[in-house]
Design an enzyme around this catalytic site. Structure first.
Site, short mmCIF file in Angstrom:
data_model
loop_
_atom_site.label_atom_id
_atom_site.label_comp_id
_atom_site.label_asym_id
_atom_site.label_seq_id
_atom_site.Cartn_x
_atom_site.Cartn_y
_atom_site.Cartn_z
N HIS A 17 0.63 -1.25 0.18
CA HIS A 17 0.13 0.34 0.58
C HIS A 17 1.21 1.19 0.00
CE1 HIS A 17 -3.21 -2.26 1.96
NE2 HIS A 17 -3.16 -2.72 1.26
N LYS A 41 -17.69 -6.04 7.87
CA LYS A 41 -17.10 -6.93 7.73
C LYS A 41 -16.04 -6.89 8.09
CE LYS A 41 -12.83 -6.85 3.87
NZ LYS A 41 -12.35 -6.32 3.50
N ARG A 90 -2.27 -5.84 -8.70
CA ARG A 90 -1.06 -7.00 -7.86
C ARG A 90 -0.55 -8.30 -9.47
NH1 ARG A 90 -3.61 -6.81 -2.32
NH2 ARG A 90 -4.63 -6.31 -3.63
#
Ligand code: ADP
Length: 160
Positions: A17, A41, A90
């Site tokens: 990050h 979440k 990624r």
């Protein structure tokens, strides 16, 4: 003034990050790191803890700030006059999801998404991998900032 947002859960912030945030800070005048507040979440760290860790690790970047957000990213950006999102890609596994999200955001409010190629040193790294590594006794130094490593250690000690 060119502004962008780097959104995510950051549970916790990793060096992957941070790499994206640093690169965005080099390209834009102002970067807002937006921490998703999602009560549905389950997270390891509270939003306040995640924001505190981020604030500590971006101290060397004067044009970066940290805020929490709930709801639609397009609304957060519209309210702050932010025209662009910067995200890291990624692998192809990120691509499907990120492309749909980018297209949806553009459809909702013309918000542009710019992707930076993940630093190969961190292209396998997610918050989940870092958390799981640490929880199971692995050495995750070098994968998360030192301050985050210390907090992970303290947190796990507290849990045991
Ligand atoms: P994670 O997948 O790590 O739980 P977040 O939801 O917090 O991630 O991540 C927000 C965004 O940060 C992701 O959509 C991705 O664009 C970027 N990101 C996360 N990890 C990395 C990494 N290792 N390298 C590059 N970008 C990353």
């Amino acid at each position: 003034m060119r502004r962008c947002v780097c959104p995510g859960s950051f549970d916790p912030v990793t060096n992957g990050h941070l790499d994206v945030i640093e690169r965005a800070a080099g390209l834009f005048d102002e970067v807002v790191v937006a921490v998703l507040v999602n009560p549905a979440k389950q997270s390891m760290f509270s939003v306040d803890d995640r924001m505190a860790m981020l604030t500590e690790v971006i101290q060397h970047l004067p044009n970066v700030t940290v805020e929490g957000f709930q709801g639609l990213l397009v609304d957060f950006c519209r309210q702050r006059d932010i025209p662009a999102v910067v995200k890291g890609l990624r692998a192809v596994t990120d691509f499907d999801y990120e492309l749909q999200m980018a297209q949806m955001n553009r459809r909702l409010s013309a918000l542009e998404t710019l992707f930076v190629a993940a630093n190969p040193d961190y292209s396998y790294l997610s918050s989940r991998r870092a958390r799981e590594g640490a929880i199971n006794g692995g050495d995750v130094s070098g994968l998360v900032p030192d301050r985050v490593l210390a907090r992970l250690g303290a947190r796990l000690e507290g849990d045991s």
